[in-house]
Design a protein around this motif. Sequence first.
Motif, short mmCIF file in Angstrom:
data_model
loop_
_atom_site.label_atom_id
_atom_site.label_comp_id
_atom_site.label_asym_id
_atom_site.label_seq_id
_atom_site.Cartn_x
_atom_site.Cartn_y
_atom_site.Cartn_z
N SER A 163 20.97 6.09 -17.69
CA SER A 163 20.46 7.04 -17.40
C SER A 163 19.32 7.62 -17.49
O SER A 163 18.19 7.13 -18.05
CB SER A 163 21.58 8.55 -18.59
OG SER A 163 21.13 8.13 -19.83
N LEU B 234 22.75 11.33 -26.12
CA LEU B 234 23.45 10.48 -24.92
C LEU B 234 23.56 8.61 -26.23
O LEU B 234 23.99 7.80 -25.93
CB LEU B 234 22.85 9.91 -24.32
CG LEU B 234 22.77 10.94 -23.01
CD1 LEU B 234 21.58 11.10 -21.48
CD2 LEU B 234 24.77 11.31 -22.48
N ILE C 177 27.11 11.30 -15.43
CA ILE C 177 27.31 12.38 -16.50
C ILE C 177 27.42 13.60 -16.28
O ILE C 177 28.37 14.56 -16.75
CB ILE C 177 26.21 11.60 -17.64
CG1 ILE C 177 27.04 10.47 -17.58
CG2 ILE C 177 26.13 12.71 -18.42
CD1 ILE C 177 25.84 9.62 -18.85
N GLY D 292 29.73 10.52 -22.99
CA GLY D 292 27.85 11.15 -22.93
C GLY D 292 28.55 12.62 -22.49
O GLY D 292 27.85 13.17 -22.67
N ALA D 293 28.69 12.69 -21.59
CA ALA D 293 29.58 13.58 -20.35
C ALA D 293 30.11 14.60 -21.62
O ALA D 293 30.21 16.77 -21.86
CB ALA D 293 30.75 13.66 -19.35
N ALA E 281 27.18 7.73 -24.41
CA ALA E 281 26.91 6.79 -22.86
C ALA E 281 26.16 5.58 -23.52
O ALA E 281 26.27 4.71 -22.47
CB ALA E 281 27.00 7.25 -22.00
N ALA F 90 30.62 6.60 -20.15
CA ALA F 90 30.05 8.14 -19.29
C ALA F 90 31.12 8.81 -19.26
O ALA F 90 29.99 10.17 -19.84
CB ALA F 90 30.35 7.20 -17.37
#
Lengths: 274, 349, 329
Positions: free
Chosen positions: B300, B279, B143, B207-208, B283, B204
């Motif tokens: 994470s 998150l 991420i 989330g990124a 994610a 992911a």
Amino acid sequence: MSTSTTTPVSASITTTGATGAQSLASVGLHAWFGKRHVLADINLEFPARSVTGLIGPSGCGKSTYIRMLNRMHEFIDGAAMAGTVLLDGEDIYDPGVDPISIRRKVGMVFQKPNPFPAMSIGENVVAGLKLSGMKVPNKNDVIEDCLTRAGLWKEVKDRLKAAGGSLSGGQQQRLCIARALAITPSVLLMDEPCSALDPASTLRIEETIKELASDMTIVIVTHNMQQAARVSDYCAFFLADEHPGLIVENDRTEVIFTNPRDPRTLDYVSGRFG
Amino acid sequence: MTLIATPVDALPTQPWRRSTSSRLHNLGYGLISLGAAGIVTLISPLAGPLGFYLVFVVVRIALIVPLVARDSIAARDQIMAVVITAGFVTAFIPWASIVSTVVREGLEAFHSDYLFTDMKTTSATDALGEGGLLHAIVGSTIILVIASLIAIPLGIVAAVYVTEVKGRLTRFVRLMTMSMSGVPSIVAGLFIYSVVAAEFGFSALAGALALAVLMLPTVSRTAEEVLGLVPLELRQASYALGANQVGTTFKVVLPTVRSGLVTASVLGLARVAGETAPLIFTAFYSASFSASLTGGAIGSLPMYVFQNFKVGTAEAITRAWGGAFVLLVFISSLFVIARLLASRSRKKV
Amino acid sequence: MTVTDNTSVTSTPEPRVLSVRRRGADRVFRGAVTFGGLSTFIVQALIAGFLLYRGAQLFADYGIDFITSEQWINAGDTPENGATYGVAAMLVGTIVTALIAVIVALPFVVGTSLFLEFYAPKRLRSILVSLLDLIAAIPSIVYGLWGYIVLVPQVSGWSKSLNEYLGWFPLFDVPIPIFDRSPLTAGLVLTLMILPIATSVTREVYSQTPRDQLSAAYALGGSRWGAIREVALPYGRSGLVGGMLLGMGRALGETVAVLLTLNLAFDINFRILASAGGNVASLIANNFGEAGPYELKALLAAGFVLFCTTLIVNLIASFIVRGAERKYA
């Protein structure tokens, strides 16, 4: 006034009682910034109620010297000194002496006017009382008295509540003088007080200096030789030419300007360098 | 040229230094306060280290009060010195507690495989020797790498606009950057949820994106500071050689501040590495190892801590501390790297 | 050779207008960079837009009641089935916890920044400033975890005593004698979180106190505290306000730290020692997992309200700080 000598002269310095003016002297004074030796063996006397001008080219240590007379030199990181300064015969650098008490007796006016912007004109005048914890019966009397002696009362008496920064440069400097007077110092140090001002304000302040000299001892650093000639009783000529700052010559003002002993003094006062 | 009289030599001194007797004086007051605090905490309901500290400060101030009559200015000065120092120390007590608790409790979760297993087969009440946070580390890494790839170039470009292009919108852009650094992290998460995750589910990538939104202003602001340090003369030298703005920017200005830009990126990374709220919506969390960008929820470090906390068993809480420990170590390392880079670049310039 | 006679010049010419037409690569470059520079604006506009769009139904169905009613009942999901959505309790909770944080933090922000700038030995100062930057990066989940495990029991004890002696004061009254996970606990955790950033802004401002005014204060016989009181504190006032507002902005949007240290309850609650409260962010985080489609929109609408609130506070803060910088420039 004697020339550079190494013998202490405390025996010949006396206080004048009633008006509170005191005499000041430096004996064998040296100054360093880190390893740099900036003043060497300065011996000067400032008799009570005299005006002494410190003259010399820029960078020769006059401002450093004057800051040693009210213990402001020590605020600088890495500052060191040797020798003594005698206020009325008492060593102001004695370990038992509180530097704050010295600064109440030896006042200072700076080159750039610095009234406190967060305070009104009236509050600025008595700021020193608040800072030094002096109690006075009537603040308003002090404000009027000090502003009058500084030559500013007539111009600001109707706007004492205005902000300190709302005045012109010359007025601000007179405000700073009034502020310094409020704590009743016996010596007043002035570090090029007129160099940031116009000629009219400069003359005004020079008049003030002459009036103040009857109540206190004044030491004034100046670049302006005509000013030194107009205002001072004595002059000391500083020089720092590839050596730490030294007194080349000090004497009555007339002698320095008309018949100096040292050729370098003659060169300086006739404008050949500076 | 001879002088009228040769100056007498002397050695430098600093007579204003606090004398030994005055230091001993202070020490004595301190010891008296310590003793008084000890006695009071033993015999009164005010117990524990905090009570001791409180009494210490109060007594230390009380010892100065008699000075008020003699020299009120000096007394007030000393009292305020004690108060301000005490305020400072008090502020640091909780943070010291946080760090020591994280280290103490976190290390309990560690075992030989802690960094190399995931939680797929470990249940909430399994002993601490089971399971690990590999999935969390891998997930966080993925991420953060993607977030960096998005936010760092964009942040540098925004900074370049302010310092190089200097268009009419410069003040506006700076205002927007400042206001963006105040966007709550949960709002960034909600935004990406509503744009990406609502349609395509957790991933992911989502989330990124959310973390990139939070990284961008930090990178941009620090890059702007660093670019501003480049002297005008350097750019002028390049223009005088006939270069255009593109060339000047890419071949002269940016390379000069390369390590500063890396510092800006590292600081931006440190800012978002521990974020949990964004998150939750993007994610989410998975207890098994995953290295896929778009293949569903991914673990994470922050979510590992959060999920274990929610589970609530004693073992899970300890695992949460373990995750917190790894997180703090990671963020501290980023800071140390940033500092080393900053001092190295300062030596070069 | 003719001699030019300057006295015959009668008028000064107008200055030439120089215009630069950028060519080729530079035009593309400037366009691209301008777009990148506007990215911060574009993203924020998109955030506001999407949240409003997705949550619009709530404002359509409730209007201003969404912000003023305090009940958040999601049983049944849609209003037809008996659910009702209002963020008033959470808004009050957001403000209460943020206010506690700001009020408790204020003396420590002033004390810490004054200590760093005027009392700390020079060598220690840079270490401590770096340390403060590091502390600012401690993640909120760590604060939340520590808050729950370490702080809650402590504050419970203090709240109990506070309630015993000052319980007659409505602020310190409690409906039932349970004191853990109260607005006070959450507020104290938020204090710790906003301290580093507020301190670093304020310390920066104090470090720029004009040296000549400090000299003047010392030359008038002032002590260190005297000079601080008369010169540094008035000078740093706007910077301090800006720093505290910046911290408040952070506290308003904090999610996990509050979620872990405050017991979520949907009544407007000013009793800071009672075990009930919440802020908008923790509401969203808490209900997201099991929210039905309608509640989801409600949560997004709540997110929009939060976004606007923090935006306003941060803009005010930056204007105050900018105004302070201009005043003393």
